[in-house]
Scaffold this active site. Sequence first.
Site, short mmCIF file in Angstrom:
data_model
loop_
_atom_site.label_atom_id
_atom_site.label_comp_id
_atom_site.label_asym_id
_atom_site.label_seq_id
_atom_site.Cartn_x
_atom_site.Cartn_y
_atom_site.Cartn_z
N HIS A 75 0.81 -1.22 0.00
CA HIS A 75 0.00 0.00 0.00
C HIS A 75 0.84 1.27 0.00
O HIS A 75 0.42 2.31 0.51
CB HIS A 75 -0.95 0.00 1.20
CG HIS A 75 -2.05 -1.01 1.07
ND1 HIS A 75 -3.03 -0.93 0.11
CD2 HIS A 75 -2.33 -2.13 1.79
CE1 HIS A 75 -3.87 -1.94 0.24
NE2 HIS A 75 -3.46 -2.70 1.23
N GLU A 127 -7.74 -12.46 4.30
CA GLU A 127 -8.44 -11.19 4.14
C GLU A 127 -9.77 -11.33 3.41
O GLU A 127 -10.28 -10.35 2.87
CB GLU A 127 -7.54 -10.21 3.38
CG GLU A 127 -6.17 -10.02 4.04
CD GLU A 127 -5.26 -9.09 3.27
OE1 GLU A 127 -5.33 -7.88 3.53
OE2 GLU A 127 -4.50 -9.58 2.41
N ALA A 151 -9.56 -5.29 7.91
CA ALA A 151 -10.13 -4.23 7.08
C ALA A 151 -10.57 -4.77 5.72
O ALA A 151 -11.69 -4.50 5.25
CB ALA A 151 -9.12 -3.10 6.91
N ASP A 152 -9.71 -5.56 5.09
CA ASP A 152 -10.08 -6.13 3.79
C ASP A 152 -11.13 -7.22 3.96
O ASP A 152 -11.96 -7.43 3.07
CB ASP A 152 -8.84 -6.69 3.09
CG ASP A 152 -8.08 -5.60 2.35
OD1 ASP A 152 -8.71 -4.64 1.90
OD2 ASP A 152 -6.85 -5.72 2.23
N GLN A 187 -1.60 -13.65 4.65
CA GLN A 187 -2.64 -12.78 5.18
C GLN A 187 -4.00 -13.32 4.77
O GLN A 187 -4.25 -13.57 3.58
CB GLN A 187 -2.47 -11.34 4.66
CG GLN A 187 -1.18 -10.70 5.12
CD GLN A 187 -1.07 -9.24 4.73
OE1 GLN A 187 -0.06 -8.60 5.01
NE2 GLN A 187 -2.09 -8.69 4.11
#
Length: 256
Positions: free
Chosen positions: A45, A150, A175-176, A148
């Site tokens: 990001h 997600e 969050a995702d 991760q």
Amino acid sequence: MTFENAFAGQRGPIPVGTWVKLSTSESVEAMAHAGFDFVVIDLEHTLLSAETAARHITLASALGVLPLVRVPDHTPSTVQRLLDGGAAGILFPHVDDAQAAREAAAATRFPPHGRRGSGGTSRAGGWGTLPRAEYLRRGNEDVLCLPQLESRAAIENAEEILAVDGVDGVFVGAADLALDMGLPGGDPEIRKLVGRVSEAARKAGKPSGVAYGANPEGLARAVQGGHGFVILGNDTSLLVEAASDLAAAAHEAVAS
């Protein structure tokens, strides 16, 4: 290397790290002096380059802070370059199933355990001074592979992902996950699914990790939730929040 050995010098009940998103080396130095156990250099990001990541890795290592890198995707060549640059582990975004986890693990290990290529004249090989056998041993034993999770699919496949040989732990991207499910971040269903991963990780004997903002209470929640590591804040947000608080206080002082 086991996760516990990687963080043998941690200061608290579980390792505490922060994201590094700025290109300046002083950011890593400041996070080290602040007392974090590890930093995650974020290439997913941000616009940070591999060269910048290499400088961050070197400085973090010299200051006794474990340098992890979150890669932008699962491209093996990117992973290989960062590991030869000295990264202690890789966070792989959006790992949804066991096959993706196997591919991630393979990218971090040398044959016959994976498909990482040999680059013994790199930083990881001591610029050619490390015996080949030791370079290969470290590459296979001392590197952390952290997928991760997600998405809803990833949560449903958490047990299979954690069972993959070469996966050392998992990080839950809440969050995702919320975006994937069309829910607000603090929705009880999200917390329930994060807890489900924590339970699966405990059964597998591997750590799960979560992230919070610049909120020390997040560490307590992570420990209570059975997680094995936590990421608190990031360098950019910490800077902006401190600056905003100071500016607001200054304006208030002048106004009064």
